[in-house]
Write a protein that holds these residues in place. Structure first.
Motif, PDB file in Angstrom:
ATOM      1  N   ASP A  67      -4.497  -4.645   2.553  1.00  0.00           N
ATOM      2  CA  ASP A  67      -3.198  -5.528   2.751  1.00  0.00           C
ATOM      3  C   ASP A  67      -2.848  -6.357   1.579  1.00  0.00           C
ATOM      4  N   TYR A  83       0.879  -1.358   0.014  1.00  0.00           N
ATOM      5  CA  TYR A  83       0.078  -0.108  -0.284  1.00  0.00           C
ATOM      6  C   TYR A  83       1.164   1.107  -0.057  1.00  0.00           C
ATOM      7  N   LYS A  93     -11.335  -7.565  -0.733  1.00  0.00           N
ATOM      8  CA  LYS A  93     -10.621  -8.897   0.026  1.00  0.00           C
ATOM      9  C   LYS A  93     -10.464  -9.983  -0.665  1.00  0.00           C
ATOM     10  N   ASP A 147      -5.221  -7.536  -1.541  1.00  0.00           N
ATOM     11  CA  ASP A 147      -6.533  -6.737  -1.662  1.00  0.00           C
ATOM     12  C   ASP A 147      -6.349  -5.894  -3.109  1.00  0.00           C
ATOM     13  N   ALA A 151     -13.281   2.670   2.319  1.00  0.00           N
ATOM     14  CA  ALA A 151     -12.106   3.520   2.937  1.00  0.00           C
ATOM     15  C   ALA A 151     -13.017   4.518   4.323  1.00  0.00           C
ATOM     16  N   GLU A 192     -15.857   3.238   9.386  1.00  0.00           N
ATOM     17  CA  GLU A 192     -15.057   3.649  10.852  1.00  0.00           C
ATOM     18  C   GLU A 192     -14.258   2.355  10.896  1.00  0.00           C
ATOM     19  N   GLY A 193     -12.829   2.570  11.390  1.00  0.00           N
ATOM     20  CA  GLY A 193     -12.104   1.131  11.762  1.00  0.00           C
ATOM     21  C   GLY A 193     -11.919   0.354  10.480  1.00  0.00           C
ATOM     22  N   SER A 194     -11.835   0.981   9.088  1.00  0.00           N
ATOM     23  CA  SER A 194     -11.651   0.185   7.952  1.00  0.00           C
ATOM     24  C   SER A 194     -10.383  -0.084   7.833  1.00  0.00           C
ATOM     25  N   GLY A 195      -9.221   0.573   8.584  1.00  0.00           N
ATOM     26  CA  GLY A 195      -7.723   0.529   8.700  1.00  0.00           C
ATOM     27  C   GLY A 195      -6.995   0.811   7.145  1.00  0.00           C
ATOM     28  N   GLU A 196      -5.984  -0.294   6.710  1.00  0.00           N
ATOM     29  CA  GLU A 196      -5.683   0.105   5.327  1.00  0.00           C
ATOM     30  C   GLU A 196      -5.589  -1.413   4.709  1.00  0.00           C
TER      31      GLU A 196
END
Length: 631
Positions: free
Chosen positions: A581, A546, A564, A584, A572, A575-579
């Motif tokens: 990996d 990323y 995924k 993906d 994106a 909330e709490g989606s993160g980045e």
């Protein structure tokens, strides 16, 4: 456990914890509730609600079941059944009595139960619990027609199965000399006369009361709750458990009345039903005695096999001859028939009564019912998804995205997702805009997304996410607010300029999450598309992570979502989606990607080489021409 208040608190906490765990594990909640009830009751002896609750046990169970059935009736709209009405009628009218008859024969000849117990058990097992079917349908995401059949059958058959059991029980009492036949016939006729017209009258009266504004909003749910309990009790005074039919008819009547607040009432009832089902199933399972479980022998295996693999499929296949269903739909409906809370509650009620009046195997009916409930929950719960996929009866194998508002932005977004085999649909009430989406070969729905027609014709189970992207910010907010309870508050997104002043900004409790941060308006997105901005799909690898992705993209590029390896979508903006990996696939929106420096060097080198080659060719040609001239 002697403290009744502490026992109720523990049952409530364990029930909700089981629901949450089932949601996390994506399995039917009733599987965990069954295990918890067995652990609290027969396995450890920690509690015995039947004995602890005393005389309150039966009326509490009956009232809870009535509320569950009323809430189920509130979900049944006649618009939905138009395509499947013939099949549903056949399954209820023809299949129900066939299941009753064949199950009773199997219970007597294979299960070795006495005729009174076998006949009542056959009536009880006509039901196909809505409390089990509804979660299964949400997880399996069936196509509209088979899902509608299973849902309507579950709701309508539950009170009918209970009524069949009541008639069987009362008939046994008449034969035993405890009642007179004339009283039974009169009570049945009177109960049906109260249940059907009474349920319709009560439903229409409440609909009139609510639609005319004769009840304030904060009192509508309490009035509804009290009316359900009252109608159930009134009918039960005439014939035991006939009130279940009354409240079901009442719920269906209100579901088909044009009440503006029906959605809010339905959500309130869903909350109450979830609490009741969670606690009630633990209570009923914990009341099962260990010696009754030990009484089960090899005969119960044969009984279960006949009910599961012979009785139900045969009854459905006979009932649906000429009903307009495909053989795949008949096979699926014939296999899926999980029993649930109503079967257990009615079996517990009549099993205990039969034992009390001297029928020795009355308690075995309870054990047989629990055995079938457990078997159907496990077998049907875990086989519905794979079987629907095998028969091609799933509405979508992957989570999809519903776009509201056809524009160059949403069409380009949808086309990019479609190229990755993500199910997409664009809904719009403007024909010219929707035509552009059709020309782009994107699935469309023409009409008002907030209309009643949309709620009945759009299969929302296909979509796990929604993007409201019309040119009206307030309308986008309204759409997200309306669909958030059904799709999920964290899965609805909208475009718009969220930098408005406090006087113009929307309340944070309504609307969806902003798709862009900072927000972008409809006009801004239109201009960006005109300027050449595009959607790109990029798969991350071990070498190209990323961080490297961000370095190779223009600074103004927006990462909207990523797919995924499991095919789930992560927005994106959530909330709490993160980045994202490794593995993906990122969907980004930005200006065309600039040429990398290495690409520029290679291109310049190639151009220079080609120029030198061209110069050498011309020199050679000139030399050859001079030689020829000299000759």
């Amino acid at each position: 456990m002697d403290d009744l208040a502490a026992q109720i608190a523990l049952i409530g906490a364990a029930g909700i914890a089981s629901q949450w765990l089932a949601w996390r594990l994506q399995i039917p909640a009733i599987v965990i509730l069954l295990a918890v009830g067995l652990f609290f009751g027969p396995f450890t002896g920690f509690m015995n609600p039947r004995a602890d609750f005393g005389d309150l046990y039966t009326p509490l169970v009956s009232t809870a079941v009535a509320i569950v059935l009323f809430e189920g009736g509130l979900t049944l709209n006649f618009r939905e059944i138009r395509e499947t009405s013939k099949a549903v009628r056949r399954i209820v009218i023809v299949s129900g009595p066939l299941v009753w008859l064949m199950t009773a024969l199997a219970a007597h000849y294979v299960g070795n139960l006495s005729w009174p117990t076998a006949i009542i058990l056959g009536a009880v097992l006509v039901v196909t619990g809505p409390t089990v079917i509804m979660p299964l349908l949400r997880h399996a995401k069936l196509k509209t027609r088979p899902a509608s059949i299973l849902r309507w059958e579950a709701i309508v058959n539950d009170p009918l199965g209970a009524l069949f059991a009541v008639i069987s029980f009362e008939t046994f009492l008449v034969l035993a000399g405890a009642h007179e036949a004339e009283n039974l016939i009169l009570n049945v006729i009177l109960a049906i006369a109260i249940a059907v017209p009474g349920g319709i009258a009560a439903g229409r009266a409440l609909s009139w009361l609510f639609s005319r504004g004769h009840a304030p909003e904060y009192l509508k749910a309490p009035i509804l709750f009290a009316a359900v309990v009252a109608m159930n009790s009134i009918t039960n005074l005439v014939l035991e458990e006939a009130g279940l039919l009354t409240v079901t008819v009442m719920g269906i009547t209100m579901a088909n009345a044009r009440i503006a607040s029906i959605t809010e009432l339905r959500r309130f009832k869903e909350t109450i039903t979830t609490l009741l089902v969670s606690g009630l199933f633990i209570v009923l399972t914990a009341s099962l005695q260990m010696d009754v479980i030990r009484s089960l022998e090899w005969r119960v295996v044969g009984f279960l096999a006949i009910v599961l693999f012979v009785v139900r499929p045969l009854a459905v296949f006979v009932a649906t001859i000429g009903a307009g269903l495909s053989w795949k739909e008949r096979l699926l409906v014939g296999w899926i028939a999980p029993r649930g809370i109503v079967a257990v509650a009615v079996a517990g009620l009549f099993g205990a009564t039969l034992t009390r009046i001297g029928v020795t195997d009355g308690d075995r009916m309870i054990a047989y019912t629990f055995a079938l409930v457990a078997a159907t929950i496990i077998l049907h719960g875990f086989s519905l998804g794979p079987l629907a996929r095998l028969l091609d009866l799933r509405s979508a194998d992957r989570p999809g995205v519903l776009f509201v508002g056809a524009s160059r932005f949403t069409i380009a977004f949808a086309r990019r997702l479609k190229a990755l085999e993500v199910p997409v649909l664009i809904a719009d009430g403007n024909w010219s805009r929707i035509s552009e989406a059709r020309l782009a070969e994107v699935e469309v729905w023409y009409g008002e997304i907030l209309s009643e027609q949309a709620h009945h014709s759009l299969n929302l189970s296909r979509f796990d996410h929604m993007v409201a992207a019309t040119d009206n910010d307030a309308y986008n907010t309204l759409i997200c607010t309306d669909f958030a309870p059904e799709i999920g508050r964290s899965d609805v997104f909208q475009i718009g300029d969220f930098g408005a002043s406090d006087r113009q900004s929307m309340n944070f409790t309504i609307g969806g999450l902003p798709l862009f941060k900072p927000g972008k308006s409809y006009a801004q997105l239109r201009d960006l598309i005109v300027d050449g901005w595009i959607f790109q799909a990029t798969r991350l690898t071990d070498e190209f992570g990323y961080k490297r992705f961000a370095e190779t993209r223009p600074e103004e590029t927006h990462v909207l979502l990523w797919i995924k390896p499991s095919e789930s979508l992560v927005f994106a903006a959530a909330e709490g989606s993160g980045e994202p990996d490794e593995g993906d696939t990122i969907i980004s929106f930005g200006p065309p990607r600039p040429e990398r420096e290495q690409d520029k060097i290679v291109k310049a080198t190639t151009t220079e080489r080609e120029a030198r080659a061209e110069k050498a060719r011309k020199t050679t040609e000139a030399a050859s021409a001079n030689v020829a001239a000299a000759d």
